[in-house]
Design a protein around this motif. Sequence first.
Motif: not given
Ligand SMILES: [Zn+2]
Lengths: 344, 809
Positions: A264-269, A271-277
Amino acid sequence: MKEQLQAIQVEALEKIAGTDEIKALQEIRVAYLGKKGSLTGVLKGMGKLSKEERPVIGEIANKVRDAITTALDAKNEKLEQIALEKQLEAEAIDVTLPGKPVKQGGPHLLTSIVEEIEDLFIGMGYEVREGPEVETDYFNFEALNLPKNHPARDMQDTFYITNELLMRTHTSPVQARTMKEYKGEKAFKMICPGKVYRRDNDDATHSHQFTQIEGLYVDKNVRMSDLKGTLDVFAKKMFGEDREIRLRPSFFPFTEPSVEMDISCKVCHGEGCSVCKGTGWIEILGGGMVHPRVLEMAGYDPREYSGFAFGMGPERIAMLKYGVNDIRAFYTNDKRFLKQYHQA
Amino acid sequence: MLVSYNWLKNYVDLGEITPEQLAEKITKSGIEVDHVTYIAAKSTNVVVGYVASCEKHPDADKLNLCQVDVGEETLQIVCGAPNVAKGQKVAVALPGAKLPGDIKIKKVKLRGIESNGMICSLKELGLDPEYIPADVADGIFIFPEDTVAGESVTSLLNLDDAVLELDLTPNRADALSMLGVAYEVAAILDKPIILPDESLKIESKKSAHDFIKVEVEAEDLNPYYGAFIIKDVEIKASPLWMRNYLMAAGIRPINNVVDITNYVLLEYGQPLHAFDYDRFASDKIVVRRAVDGEKITTLDNQERTLGADTLVITNGKEATAIAGVMGGANSEVMNETKTILLEAAYFNGASIRNTVKATGLRSEASTRYEKGIDPNRVKRAGIRACQLLKQYAGGTVLADVVEYDALDRSEKIVEVNTARVNERLGTEIDASTIAAILKRLDFTFEQAGNDFTVHVPTRRGDITIFEDMLEEIARIYGYDHLPFTLPVGVAQSGGLTGRQALKRQVKNYLQSAGLMETMTYSLTSEADITKLISPEVREQNPQAIALALPMTEDHKYLRLSILPELLHSLTYNQARNQANLAFYEVGNVFISDEETLTKQPTELLRASGAVTGKWVEHPWQQEVKDVDFFVVKGIVEGLFDFLKIPVTFSPVKLADMHPGRTASLEVDGNMVGFIGQLHPSLEKELDLKATYVFDINLDVLIKKYDAAPSFTSIPKYPSIERDIAFILDEHVHAGDVQTLIKEVGAPLVKQVEIFDVYQGGNVEDGKKSIAYSLLYQHPDKTLKDDEVEASYQEIVEAVNKAFDAYVRS
Ligand SMILES: [Zn+2]
């Protein structure tokens, strides 16, 4: 005589109190208590006193001497203290000046990551194994269910040296070598870190040389859920307890079923963000259940034994964990880059 | 593989699922969707318009003044396109419309005349120019006559379509077709699949057998060849919907015949080839291996020379196509073509793969053959194409398919046992769940309690064994639903080997000694491959091992020394104003004396270091010192000390090294590396200041290292220290004298240290003074003065004799 003694005491104590030099104090001591001192002079006249008077005056005389001695000692100590303080003050240094540097080197970031992963799996009972960087076509491909002309060989552009020898494209040949060494009889867990090579143009995301760590567990009754549990432990220890993992079906010729693992993305947990596209997940590694053909070729009976294997790239992990954004940075050896990660 | 969402809807009811949601589901089930893109989502308010009149603009030669009926009104539009004409149906962006590139359409005056909108080309509407058909590439797009004015162009031109780009792994060749993707999506969504209509009514009384015969001389490479004959075709543009789907799939429409073969290729995953029957100029197809050196000019007008392994389609005389890869120019369908000879064949994947490698030609067809096609779809695809040719090219399909058929169409049988599935997955799935999954996958099977006999459909050539079925079951069941468990089997302590642990310790030592670890490339250039090779490596006559096909000249050879690449790192840093550098690397070099490698080279682990610039930097106390030989030597000595391995340094002359400041390292009389300053000319070449390096054979040291040395008791009796200063010739090496003192003084002399070296002053020219401090000790008793004195004299005599030295008083 009594009065005389008391007068000496008064006079001496006055002088002691009035001086502030150790040398003067010494002179006072001599002047009163020395062989030719005034107190000594008075005491010399004691012989003339009566038998009765002698002990009385003697006692007084002792008291006077004690008083003077005590005063002298006290004053002396005080003056010595003052002198020391003065000396120490003179010795003061500027503590804000820089210290003498201790020459300190440090490990390369990839070494730190590899050793961290090694230690993590050692804690789970894995041995660490290594293999040659120049491999045979057999161990690099054929023993891994990639016969000559297999379409999946296109997945990896290979630096060949001769038709049979090549720069290994992954650390997977160490899997085959280890199983062969254990002759199809031993259950074991191992990881193998090392350098691998691909026929790629170097750019921000590709490097013709990079590192890989593979893991392999072979035993009777290895389950796919064991792989999932093991990778979950790894992900949480490596990236943080709050990270989730997700497995997706994938394809590798040497595993079946095969998986791709995301965290899971560290930034958005998630939810989806730019780091995880926008997906909420970041791809970390591949793995799967060891293909029965691979077990068989290495001498393990696939009806009796099963296993799981996984492989990951320390560069990718470093890039995710420390935000390195160009894979070439690992091989350029810019001192500022190297130093930045010495405490990593 | 590019999958059009709208096209896919023809085969599976996608309901309310958005393209993004579908992509997510497909990805989670095993086929990665790289991204979802929209054809031209940004175009709004564009409708079909009928050009009622078209006249030249009174004040501009290149502009036309059009009256365009857009359904509810007629608009006056000034249009610059050269191909606009009266009577056309065109795409009109109305005032207020938005076009890609942030273009807003407004009422404007062009050369004094009002224009109420814009007549658009496909490019202006946002279609990828790469896929726009040639006939409409240079102007406005013209709709078929039966299009209704005023209708929105969005669905007519498929502008709202989303395209899912699948990143296919090599095993999923089945998903190289819309039907294959449809089966996958149907399984994921648990929906039925809707197959295309494959009915074909043959009206002709003529049989294809009277026009063509098929001979296959290479059955191993071509087990099935089907030939269809379609007469009286009219070559023209294909229907708009087909062109839209092809463009969405990344294929540029050409004409109806080519488009139909491409459409069916995408729909069924079955490559087809259309020959112009008349230009084929024969009533016989012969499929055979090429004659070595045989030539063919392919559709792209390139003459190609073929090898004997290449499969070709011939007319009995000459090659007319490279089988499964590309057709020949000599039989290409042209605008005048009347009769089509349609090929639907099964070619061996490995053979096509070899041809692709040999010719460098890759096509949509070859990609599918290489990865394996479905034997049960070959003929069906041919029939589907005939049906479309009849409908959209006005062709007459002749009766019968002329076939050569030795194709194995049987389904693989895989046995699946419920307990075994759970054993391998760690799950508790019941038989009814497995049955439901098999139904979703559209696999037929027989069930007997917990046992399944699965008939794997031939479209899934990747499934042959139980483990393959296991993956199918697991992925449809959902990897998310697998439990988390940890291995319960082998109890193994794990850990590092002695060698690995020591390697870490050596690195830690070097780091604590002030060196930074680097990571350089193992592949090096021709210029560097011969540089700075340690003498003991050179003794093994190492050959430069080259890659067969290097990517660049910089990374062509397997390194024989770590140092050249390490020095490049120094240069890189110095060029960036970082002058004080202390680097090391531990890694392999690759040694073989074979000129042509027949076996793996020896991979030798080495520790190399390079130091330049300031070593001590403490200016305010006037302690600033450049690195020198003895700094680096101290680090190296410390390493040997740490490993408890005695080492000796001897002067040596090596290429690229300073002739007077280089030493070889020896352990037990064997060379194990070197140390010294780079030759000033190399320093200059690399743009480096004085640089000191070391290179040590770590393999030998690790092997020699004794992890548990035997215990030596701490001496109980007092030691006696004696100093001696010798005057000797300035060329005598202090180390040689030290060695002699140790030898002569043994066993009483425990330690010999140099504490002063002096030249000049009252020491005569050409001589130097070296002072040694000797430590005497006896393990069992207190030494007496006369015992020490006797030994001392012996040493003085020996040194005098060996080096013509005398004791300085
Ligand atoms: Zn993310």
